[in-house]
Write a protein that holds these residues in place. Sequence first.
Motif, PDB file in Angstrom:
ATOM      1  N   HIS A   1       2.046 -13.484   1.413  1.00  0.00           N
ATOM      2  CA  HIS A   1       1.386 -14.776   1.172  1.00  0.00           C
ATOM      3  C   HIS A   1       2.410 -15.882   0.935  1.00  0.00           C
ATOM      4  N   GLY A   2       3.540 -15.525   0.302  1.00  0.00           N
ATOM      5  CA  GLY A   2       4.592 -16.512   0.112  1.00  0.00           C
ATOM      6  C   GLY A   2       5.183 -16.967   1.432  1.00  0.00           C
ATOM      7  N   LEU A   3       5.424 -16.017   2.326  1.00  0.00           N
ATOM      8  CA  LEU A   3       5.925 -16.377   3.658  1.00  0.00           C
ATOM      9  C   LEU A   3       4.935 -17.283   4.384  1.00  0.00           C
ATOM     10  N   LYS A   4       3.657 -16.974   4.229  1.00  0.00           N
ATOM     11  CA  LYS A   4       2.630 -17.813   4.867  1.00  0.00           C
ATOM     12  C   LYS A   4       2.678 -19.238   4.314  1.00  0.00           C
ATOM     13  N   GLU A   5       2.819 -19.346   2.985  1.00  0.00           N
ATOM     14  CA  GLU A   5       2.902 -20.676   2.363  1.00  0.00           C
ATOM     15  C   GLU A   5       4.125 -21.446   2.848  1.00  0.00           C
ATOM     16  N   LEU A   6       5.196 -20.715   3.166  1.00  0.00           N
ATOM     17  CA  LEU A   6       6.430 -21.355   3.629  1.00  0.00           C
ATOM     18  C   LEU A   6       6.444 -21.587   5.140  1.00  0.00           C
ATOM     19  N   GLY A   7       5.345 -21.235   5.801  1.00  0.00           N
ATOM     20  CA  GLY A   7       5.224 -21.514   7.236  1.00  0.00           C
ATOM     21  C   GLY A   7       5.455 -20.333   8.154  1.00  0.00           C
ATOM     22  N   VAL A   8       5.830 -19.167   7.584  1.00  0.00           N
ATOM     23  CA  VAL A   8       6.025 -17.963   8.392  1.00  0.00           C
ATOM     24  C   VAL A   8       4.722 -17.157   8.326  1.00  0.00           C
ATOM     25  N   LYS A   9       3.828 -17.405   9.262  1.00  0.00           N
ATOM     26  CA  LYS A   9       2.471 -16.873   9.171  1.00  0.00           C
ATOM     27  C   LYS A   9       2.243 -15.622  10.014  1.00  0.00           C
ATOM     28  N   GLU A  10       3.231 -15.207  10.795  1.00  0.00           N
ATOM     29  CA  GLU A  10       3.009 -14.133  11.763  1.00  0.00           C
ATOM     30  C   GLU A  10       2.597 -12.823  11.101  1.00  0.00           C
TER      31      GLU A  10
ATOM     32  N   THR B   1      -0.905 -13.017   9.723  1.00  0.00           N
ATOM     33  CA  THR B   1      -1.892 -13.052  10.810  1.00  0.00           C
ATOM     34  C   THR B   1      -2.111 -11.671  11.401  1.00  0.00           C
ATOM     35  N   VAL B   2      -1.016 -10.945  11.653  1.00  0.00           N
ATOM     36  CA  VAL B   2      -1.121  -9.602  12.226  1.00  0.00           C
ATOM     37  C   VAL B   2      -1.903  -8.678  11.289  1.00  0.00           C
ATOM     38  N   ILE B   3      -1.557  -8.693   9.999  1.00  0.00           N
ATOM     39  CA  ILE B   3      -2.250  -7.841   9.029  1.00  0.00           C
ATOM     40  C   ILE B   3      -3.723  -8.229   8.932  1.00  0.00           C
TER      41      ILE B   3
ATOM     42  N   ASP C   1      -5.628  -9.701  11.202  1.00  0.00           N
ATOM     43  CA  ASP C   1      -6.346  -9.329  12.425  1.00  0.00           C
ATOM     44  C   ASP C   1      -6.573  -7.817  12.498  1.00  0.00           C
ATOM     45  N   LEU C   2      -5.554  -7.036  12.143  1.00  0.00           N
ATOM     46  CA  LEU C   2      -5.699  -5.584  12.185  1.00  0.00           C
ATOM     47  C   LEU C   2      -6.737  -5.105  11.172  1.00  0.00           C
ATOM     48  N   ALA C   3      -6.669  -5.654   9.957  1.00  0.00           N
ATOM     49  CA  ALA C   3      -7.589  -5.220   8.900  1.00  0.00           C
ATOM     50  C   ALA C   3      -9.033  -5.570   9.248  1.00  0.00           C
ATOM     51  N   TYR C   4      -9.264  -6.781   9.725  1.00  0.00           N
ATOM     52  CA  TYR C   4     -10.635  -7.189  10.038  1.00  0.00           C
ATOM     53  C   TYR C   4     -11.121  -6.534  11.329  1.00  0.00           C
ATOM     54  N   GLY C   5     -10.202  -6.248  12.241  1.00  0.00           N
ATOM     55  CA  GLY C   5     -10.578  -5.490  13.430  1.00  0.00           C
ATOM     56  C   GLY C   5     -11.003  -4.077  13.067  1.00  0.00           C
ATOM     57  N   PHE C   6     -10.269  -3.449  12.149  1.00  0.00           N
ATOM     58  CA  PHE C   6     -10.612  -2.119  11.653  1.00  0.00           C
ATOM     59  C   PHE C   6     -11.977  -2.128  10.971  1.00  0.00           C
ATOM     60  N   ALA C   7     -12.212  -3.140  10.122  1.00  0.00           N
ATOM     61  CA  ALA C   7     -13.491  -3.238   9.415  1.00  0.00           C
ATOM     62  C   ALA C   7     -14.647  -3.436  10.385  1.00  0.00           C
ATOM     63  N   HIS C   8     -14.423  -4.243  11.410  1.00  0.00           N
ATOM     64  CA  HIS C   8     -15.464  -4.495  12.408  1.00  0.00           C
ATOM     65  C   HIS C   8     -15.777  -3.228  13.202  1.00  0.00           C
ATOM     66  N   THR C   9     -14.759  -2.418  13.458  1.00  0.00           N
ATOM     67  CA  THR C   9     -14.963  -1.158  14.169  1.00  0.00           C
ATOM     68  C   THR C   9     -15.827  -0.194  13.357  1.00  0.00           C
ATOM     69  N   ILE C  10     -15.597  -0.164  12.030  1.00  0.00           N
ATOM     70  CA  ILE C  10     -16.398   0.705  11.161  1.00  0.00           C
ATOM     71  C   ILE C  10     -17.864   0.283  11.213  1.00  0.00           C
ATOM     72  N   GLY C  11     -18.097  -1.033  11.161  1.00  0.00           N
ATOM     73  CA  GLY C  11     -19.445  -1.559  11.334  1.00  0.00           C
ATOM     74  C   GLY C  11     -20.309  -1.554  10.093  1.00  0.00           C
ATOM     75  N   THR C  12     -19.799  -1.082   8.971  1.00  0.00           N
ATOM     76  CA  THR C  12     -20.559  -1.103   7.726  1.00  0.00           C
ATOM     77  C   THR C  12     -19.616  -1.417   6.570  1.00  0.00           C
ATOM     78  N   ALA C  13     -20.146  -2.103   5.574  1.00  0.00           N
ATOM     79  CA  ALA C  13     -19.327  -2.515   4.421  1.00  0.00           C
ATOM     80  C   ALA C  13     -18.037  -3.160   4.895  1.00  0.00           C
ATOM     81  N   GLU C  14     -18.168  -4.119   5.779  1.00  0.00           N
ATOM     82  CA  GLU C  14     -16.985  -4.709   6.422  1.00  0.00           C
ATOM     83  C   GLU C  14     -16.058  -5.385   5.414  1.00  0.00           C
ATOM     84  N   GLY C  15     -16.645  -6.017   4.387  1.00  0.00           N
ATOM     85  CA  GLY C  15     -15.812  -6.673   3.381  1.00  0.00           C
ATOM     86  C   GLY C  15     -14.901  -5.685   2.677  1.00  0.00           C
ATOM     87  N   PHE C  16     -15.460  -4.524   2.293  1.00  0.00           N
ATOM     88  CA  PHE C  16     -14.659  -3.504   1.602  1.00  0.00           C
ATOM     89  C   PHE C  16     -13.564  -2.962   2.507  1.00  0.00           C
TER      90      PHE C  16
END
Length: 325
Positions: free
Chosen positions: A248-257, A260-262, A264-279
């Motif tokens: 998060h510190g890197l993101k605040e300093l402008g290094v967002k890659e 972003t990768v984490i 996208d991967l985490a929310y992609g994984f949650a979407h694949t599960i299809g239930t309790a996506e927030g958890f």
Amino acid sequence: MSGLLALLDDVAAIAKVAAASVDDVIGQAAKAGSKAAGAVIDDAAVTPKYVSGFHPARELPIVWRIARGSIKNKLIFLLPVGLLLNEFLPWVITPLLMIGGAYLCFEGAEKILHIFSPHHVDADQPKDLVQDPTHLEEQKVSGAIKTDFILSAEIMTIALSEIPEGSIWMEAATLAVVAIGITVMVYGSVALIVKADDVGLMMANEGRFSITRTIGLGIVKAMPGLMKVLMTVGTAAMLWVGGSIVIHGLKELGVKEIYTVIHDLAYGFAHTIGTAEGFFAWLGTATLDGIFGLVLGMILIPVVAKGIEPAWSMVRGNFGETGGH
């Protein structure tokens, strides 16, 4: 008489304002403290491992020493420094937190390295308690207070960010309430955890009813496994929280890659599960943050061992020689 009534009216008005201010402080502290709940849980999970292996008579005194160090960290160092930095140098807060996060990654990785490297394990073995229990206790308490400092810095920073802008005194009072409340909650919980086996033993030996004795025996049998789980969770929490702070510190300093990768991967994984996506999104993010923290920590171990520690020892030695002359 009219003057006395006017004075009483003024006193009543001041009392109402004071009561409203107290209510505001408590309300803001509760809201700010709830936002820092994740770091609070990490703090509670990390601490019991510093007490593991000591004689039962030393457990509560050690917890009390760490709790006092935690209050000192929060009220004497972090509160005034946090308020001043937030007021005059807000851009410094993120880099400082990142340094603290990197330290957590280093310490967590070092704990894991100790598990797999036999020559490192000796420092944590019970035989050291026999050889020099006082030195080991000092070492453990010192390490716990250093780790608490980083986690407390995160807690206080999160809390400060949630407090509405106002007078510096209101912010200070709110942060003080957060600091004391969270410390009592964390180390009260730790004290209950580390003494649960003693309570269970007393119930098993002195319980008047068979159900009481059975429950007590169950607590005694369960506690070693629970302590191992807490030690594992505490190490994982160091890596997770440390990695998260740095990312998060890197993101605040402008290094967002990396963020972003984490994400996208985490929310992609949650979407694949299809239930309790927030958890599952949270679980995926925490896991990837922890992996990042472990990699960073492993990189930092040789850097600290071969660079920072020798340099620091040299500086301390030079200051010692200067002081001696």
